[in-house]
Design a protein around this motif. Structure first.
Motif, short mmCIF file in Angstrom:
data_model
loop_
_atom_site.label_atom_id
_atom_site.label_comp_id
_atom_site.label_asym_id
_atom_site.label_seq_id
_atom_site.Cartn_x
_atom_site.Cartn_y
_atom_site.Cartn_z
N LEU A 24 13.38 1.63 -2.68
CA LEU A 24 12.63 2.87 -2.89
C LEU A 24 12.25 3.56 -1.58
O LEU A 24 12.02 4.76 -1.56
CB LEU A 24 11.39 2.59 -3.75
N SER A 60 3.61 5.80 2.72
CA SER A 60 2.85 6.94 3.23
C SER A 60 1.48 6.51 3.74
O SER A 60 0.81 7.26 4.44
CB SER A 60 2.73 8.03 2.17
N THR A 71 10.55 8.19 -3.56
CA THR A 71 9.79 9.34 -3.11
C THR A 71 9.81 9.42 -1.58
O THR A 71 9.46 8.44 -0.91
CB THR A 71 8.33 9.21 -3.59
N GLY A 85 1.07 11.96 0.17
CA GLY A 85 1.59 10.91 -0.70
C GLY A 85 0.50 10.34 -1.60
O GLY A 85 -0.66 10.23 -1.20
N ALA A 86 0.90 9.96 -2.81
CA ALA A 86 -0.08 9.48 -3.79
C ALA A 86 -0.76 8.20 -3.33
O ALA A 86 -1.94 7.97 -3.63
CB ALA A 86 0.61 9.26 -5.14
N SER A 87 -0.03 7.34 -2.60
CA SER A 87 -0.63 6.07 -2.23
C SER A 87 -1.70 6.25 -1.14
O SER A 87 -2.49 5.36 -0.89
CB SER A 87 0.43 5.06 -1.80
N ALA A 88 -1.71 7.43 -0.50
CA ALA A 88 -2.72 7.68 0.54
C ALA A 88 -3.84 8.58 0.01
O ALA A 88 -4.67 9.07 0.78
CB ALA A 88 -2.07 8.32 1.76
N PRO A 92 5.86 11.88 2.83
CA PRO A 92 5.54 13.24 3.27
C PRO A 92 5.44 13.32 4.79
O PRO A 92 4.82 12.46 5.43
CB PRO A 92 4.18 13.51 2.62
N THR A 137 0.81 -1.22 0.00
CA THR A 137 0.00 0.00 0.00
C THR A 137 0.84 1.27 0.00
O THR A 137 0.31 2.36 -0.17
CB THR A 137 -0.96 0.06 1.23
N LEU A 191 8.15 13.30 -8.89
CA LEU A 191 8.23 11.99 -8.24
C LEU A 191 6.98 11.15 -8.48
O LEU A 191 7.04 9.93 -8.38
CB LEU A 191 8.50 12.17 -6.73
N PRO A 222 1.60 1.63 -5.24
CA PRO A 222 1.26 0.20 -5.24
C PRO A 222 -0.16 -0.04 -5.77
O PRO A 222 -1.08 0.68 -5.42
CB PRO A 222 1.37 -0.19 -3.76
N ILE A 261 5.67 10.72 -11.35
CA ILE A 261 5.92 9.91 -12.55
C ILE A 261 7.25 9.16 -12.51
O ILE A 261 7.36 8.08 -13.06
CB ILE A 261 5.76 10.73 -13.87
N TYR A 262 8.26 9.70 -11.82
CA TYR A 262 9.57 9.04 -11.84
C TYR A 262 10.01 8.49 -10.48
O TYR A 262 11.11 7.94 -10.37
CB TYR A 262 10.64 10.00 -12.37
N GLY A 263 9.21 8.64 -9.45
CA GLY A 263 9.59 8.16 -8.13
C GLY A 263 9.01 6.79 -7.85
O GLY A 263 8.80 5.98 -8.76
N THR A 264 8.75 6.53 -6.57
CA THR A 264 8.20 5.24 -6.16
C THR A 264 6.83 5.02 -6.80
O THR A 264 5.96 5.88 -6.68
CB THR A 264 8.05 5.21 -4.62
N PRO A 265 6.63 3.91 -7.49
CA PRO A 265 5.31 3.65 -8.09
C PRO A 265 4.24 3.54 -6.99
O PRO A 265 4.53 3.10 -5.88
CB PRO A 265 5.49 2.30 -8.79
N HIS A 278 10.21 1.58 -15.34
CA HIS A 278 10.23 2.44 -16.54
C HIS A 278 10.84 1.77 -17.77
O HIS A 278 10.64 2.23 -18.88
CB HIS A 278 10.96 3.75 -16.24
#
Lengths: 224, 224
Positions: free
Chosen positions: A111, A34, A116, B32-35, A119, A31, B111, B119, B113-117, A201
């Motif tokens: 990673l 973050s 990333t 964070g994107a995953s949250a 945060p 998950t 990040l 999940p 697009i280029y950081g941690t994917p 990538h």
């Protein structure tokens, strides 16, 4: 310092902490760091939230354990790879290979420290100290290696002139400005390839990242 | 294709989608994107969860909008930088500078697009197509540039021999294997520096990342 005999209670505590960390790594992979939830881990382990908080005070404490564990493991891996070889070039190639294997074996672990940032989370100074100790493995090898033949007559670049007076990050290492530059670019170039590889990538690009990686190692070692 | 006149209803819909995306970017940066939470965004906007789901079907739909928006913006940025210059070397330097500025202006966008994917999230084929169009800007410039003088008598590396027959990722581009290699390493080396910089790894190291970045651009362009 003699190793203290640990009481059954202490051993049990260590066991539970390890179990919590294992669940946390699974969550980081599935998950994302973050979204790490101590309550979710407590539920999975069949204990109450407050019980879990007796082992880790908060999310950041738990992430710090994971980050330091990952850094220590990577540092040990790089040191062992370097120690098994005798020439600087062989040592650096071995470190590079070990780093890529380490990253590919557990991309979420690589990673967590190099991807990333989480945060709101700041890694403790101890993480910086371990990162510096990994860098010192590279600095030792590049100082011993000297400049590759292809570089012998190159004038110093702006970066090298800058590093001559901005070298605090290397501690009191005796590496030349050219050595400092090569250690830095060794790190950033390998990270450039391996981080894009583990993030997926290169998927579908249909070339072998191992050859790109090896070419980058060679470029720093031999100026190719 | 003529631009359709959009009804007030359509314009309103576009406005709300943009507002949702702005909230989503704030969340990506702060939690964070995953949250990413659509319900949290609905709450902030004072609308119900189900109302928000009429604009984006689910979290992945919303992330895709952000990812494609970021890729399109980066692609436009790189194309504009290249178009403003006339020699391949000036174009590549301009693209590199534009890429770093773009990353530093909004690290969470770089990040994403280029950081941690994230999940469980997979970017759509359109993202790969835009990434390939950015790569084609590099391939065009490197094909036009030819090999730097310092490389003239270098034998082909294993990587170049490999790329001669593994070049599908470059489409039907006419770049030589050496050009393919330089375009790939241009990408991975710049990413290596800029991703560590935006993730804060150089903080406290007390050297100027701009000089390391410029040295990496120079290394690919001139073999230094």
């Amino acid at each position: 310092m003699r190793e203290a005999v640990r009481s059954p209670r202490e051993r049990y505590r260590e066991q539970v902490r390890d179990e919590i960390k294992a669940h946390a790594w699974t969550q980081v992979a599935s998950t994302g760091a973050s979204a790490l939830s101590l309550n979710a881990i407590a539920k999975q382990m069949g204990i109450s939230g407050p019980a879990l908080y007796r082992y880790f005070r908060n999310r950041d404490d738990l992430i710090t354990e994971l980050v330091l564990g990952a850094y220590r493991d990577l540092s040990d891996t790089c040191r062992a790879a370097a120690a098994a070889e005798h020439t600087p070039a062989a040592q650096l190639t071995a470190v590079a290979d070990a780093l890529r294997r380490w990253a590919l074996a557990a991309p979420h672990r690589y990673l967590l420290i190099y991807g990333t940032p989480v945060p709101g989370y700041a890694a403790p100074p101890e993480a910086t100290a371990i990162a510096a100790s990994i860098m010192s493995v590279l600095l030792d090898a590049f100082a011993k290696a000297g400049a590759p033949a292809a570089h012998a007559r190159r004038p110093a670049t702006d970066l090298q002139r800058h590093l001559a007076t901005h070298r605090q990050w290397a501690g009191d290492h005796s590496a030349s400005p050219a050595g400092l530059r090569r250690a830095l670019t060794f790190w950033t170039r390998l990270h450039g390839v391996v981080s894009l590889e583990v993030a997926g990538h290169f998927t579908g690009m249909n070339f072998d990242p191992a050859l790109l990686y090896a070419a980058e190692v060679d470029a720093v070692l031999n100026g190719t």
